[in-house]
Design a protein around this motif. Structure first.
Motif, mmCIF file in Angstrom:
data_model
loop_
_atom_site.group_PDB
_atom_site.id
_atom_site.type_symbol
_atom_site.label_atom_id
_atom_site.label_comp_id
_atom_site.label_asym_id
_atom_site.label_seq_id
_atom_site.Cartn_x
_atom_site.Cartn_y
_atom_site.Cartn_z
ATOM 1 N N TYR A 139 -21.815 -30.558 -11.275
ATOM 2 C CA TYR A 139 -21.401 -29.174 -11.486
ATOM 3 C C TYR A 139 -19.970 -28.991 -10.997
ATOM 4 O O TYR A 139 -19.452 -29.764 -10.177
ATOM 5 C CB TYR A 139 -22.330 -28.208 -10.748
ATOM 6 N N VAL A 140 -19.345 -27.959 -11.519
ATOM 7 C CA VAL A 140 -18.035 -27.506 -11.047
ATOM 8 C C VAL A 140 -18.115 -25.998 -10.864
ATOM 9 O O VAL A 140 -18.549 -25.284 -11.770
ATOM 10 C CB VAL A 140 -16.913 -27.863 -12.049
ATOM 11 N N GLY A 141 -17.730 -25.522 -9.686
ATOM 12 C CA GLY A 141 -17.711 -24.091 -9.410
ATOM 13 C C GLY A 141 -16.286 -23.623 -9.172
ATOM 14 O O GLY A 141 -15.521 -24.270 -8.453
ATOM 15 N N SER A 154 -16.962 -15.496 -10.732
ATOM 16 C CA SER A 154 -17.439 -16.811 -10.324
ATOM 17 C C SER A 154 -17.903 -17.555 -11.566
ATOM 18 O O SER A 154 -18.675 -17.018 -12.369
ATOM 19 C CB SER A 154 -18.599 -16.671 -9.324
ATOM 20 N N VAL A 155 -17.413 -18.780 -11.712
ATOM 21 C CA VAL A 155 -17.781 -19.609 -12.860
ATOM 22 C C VAL A 155 -18.420 -20.895 -12.361
ATOM 23 O O VAL A 155 -17.884 -21.564 -11.469
ATOM 24 C CB VAL A 155 -16.548 -19.942 -13.723
ATOM 25 N N THR A 156 -19.566 -21.234 -12.938
ATOM 26 C CA THR A 156 -20.230 -22.500 -12.628
ATOM 27 C C THR A 156 -20.519 -23.217 -13.935
ATOM 28 O O THR A 156 -21.114 -22.638 -14.848
ATOM 29 C CB THR A 156 -21.546 -22.287 -11.859
ATOM 30 N N VAL A 157 -20.073 -24.460 -14.023
ATOM 31 C CA VAL A 157 -20.296 -25.271 -15.215
ATOM 32 C C VAL A 157 -21.167 -26.461 -14.817
ATOM 33 O O VAL A 157 -20.830 -27.207 -13.889
ATOM 34 C CB VAL A 157 -18.975 -25.777 -15.816
ATOM 35 N N PHE A 158 -22.281 -26.618 -15.510
ATOM 36 C CA PHE A 158 -23.197 -27.736 -15.258
ATOM 37 C C PHE A 158 -23.068 -28.767 -16.379
ATOM 38 O O PHE A 158 -22.930 -28.407 -17.555
ATOM 39 C CB PHE A 158 -24.645 -27.244 -15.197
ATOM 40 N N THR A 253 -20.971 -17.449 -16.116
ATOM 41 C CA THR A 253 -19.844 -16.629 -15.680
ATOM 42 C C THR A 253 -20.381 -15.307 -15.148
ATOM 43 O O THR A 253 -21.117 -14.599 -15.844
ATOM 44 C CB THR A 253 -18.879 -16.363 -16.848
ATOM 45 N N VAL A 254 -20.007 -14.985 -13.916
ATOM 46 C CA VAL A 254 -20.460 -13.745 -13.277
ATOM 47 C C VAL A 254 -19.231 -12.988 -12.796
ATOM 48 O O VAL A 254 -18.394 -13.539 -12.076
ATOM 49 C CB VAL A 254 -21.391 -14.029 -12.082
ATOM 50 N N SER A 255 -19.126 -11.713 -13.189
ATOM 51 C CA SER A 255 -18.012 -10.868 -12.761
ATOM 52 C C SER A 255 -18.551 -9.664 -12.010
ATOM 53 O O SER A 255 -19.590 -9.105 -12.365
ATOM 54 C CB SER A 255 -17.183 -10.401 -13.972
ATOM 55 N N ARG A 256 -17.810 -9.267 -10.980
ATOM 56 C CA ARG A 256 -18.183 -8.076 -10.213
ATOM 57 C C ARG A 256 -16.907 -7.453 -9.656
ATOM 58 O O ARG A 256 -15.837 -8.068 -9.642
ATOM 59 C CB ARG A 256 -19.153 -8.427 -9.089
#
Length: 289
Positions: A139-141, A154-158, A253-256
């Protein structure tokens, strides 16, 4: 001479000891030799241009390649050796820290990155692992701060062994909130217990200068946001989420809002627009793989 006094044509054609047909043959042969020489010279010129470092600068249609981005080799590898797919799977390769992301009016900069081969490091609760048995390999965060300073993402790629694994993980990840929110905000000691507290609920602090692909920083402790209690935690921050499989990869992808507000007006589409634009940018490098 013939019996009629006319010149003998066969004899005339052999005056000087050279038949007319031979002279024509040699003339044609010289022209053919000159033509072949011209073709050889032209082919050599094309071969020279194509062998240049930036052939597109001289051949119309190839496009200029001068000054284009170059992939950084993995540590310990020859700079001329191409990277494998696994070696290239780093934040520095796909999301360089010195490049501003821009899409549909959304601008953001990478502020932190983490990564590793244990995909469970991305979870809030390792005991409940929705990625179990999906074949997740790495993974890459990445943390993004938006230029307007109102939104953080926050982006996380698996990366999985195959497309089936990515689709299986998409179905299993029914609650993207189970993933840690990657942020560059430093952890601060709690004034009451002295324990390390995270910048918000369910976040993981990552070092802005940490090399991509290196061992991730220790996930920050999950704490109760202000306004909550031990028995009744405070509401979670409002978020917008995009979960998209791309081949053997899965992007989350999570935005806040940066202030972690827990309510927004019904017609507020700021977070949705930010998450949608950033998700597109994140998926783009993997569309052709």
């Amino acid at each position: 001479m013939t019996s009629q006094g006319e010149p003998d044509q066969s004899a005339a054609g052999q005056e000087g000891g050279t038949p007319a047909t031979d002279r024509r043959g040699r003339h044609f042969g010289r022209r053919r030799t000159a033509l072949w020489c011209a073709l050889v010279v032209a082919a050599a010129g094309v071969g020279f241009v194509v062998s240049l470092p930036h052939p597109g600068d001289l051949i119309p249609g190839l496009g200029s390649t001068a000054g284009g981005p170059k992939a950084q080799p993995a540590p310990g590898l020859d700079s001329q050796q191409p990277l494998t797919e696994a070696q290239a799977f780093t934040a520095d390769h796909y999301f360089p820290g010195d490049r501003t992301v821009e899409q549909d009016g959304v601008q953001a900069r990478r502020t932190a990155a983490r990564g590793g081969g244990d995909c469970a490091e991305t979870l809030l609760d390792r005991a409940r692992d929705p990625l179990h048995d999906t074949g997740c390999q790495a993974y890459v965060g990445v943390a993004f701060d938006h230029v307007d300073q109102k939104v953080v993402s926050s982006v996380t790629v698996f990366r999985f062994a195959d497309e089936e694994g990515a689709r299986k993980a998409r179905q299993a990840l029914t609650d993207p909130g189970a993933l840690l929110f990657v942020t560059s905000a430093p952890a601060t000691p709690s004034p009451t217990t002295g324990a390390t507290a995270s910048p918000g609920a369910g976040t993981a602090s990552a070092s802005p200068g940490a090399p991509a692909g290196a061992a991730p920083s220790t996930p920050a402790a999950v704490t109760t946001p202000p306004g909550g209690s031990a028995t009744q935690p405070a509401p979670k921050p409002v978020t917008a989420v995009r979960v998209e499989p791309v081949g053997r990869y899965l992007t989350v992808t999570v935005s806040r809002y940066a202030d972690q507000r827990t309510t927004t007006p019904p017609d507020d589409r700021t977070l949705d627009h930010a998450a949608r634009a950033l998700s597109y940018v994140v998926r783009a490098p993997f569309l052709w793989m």
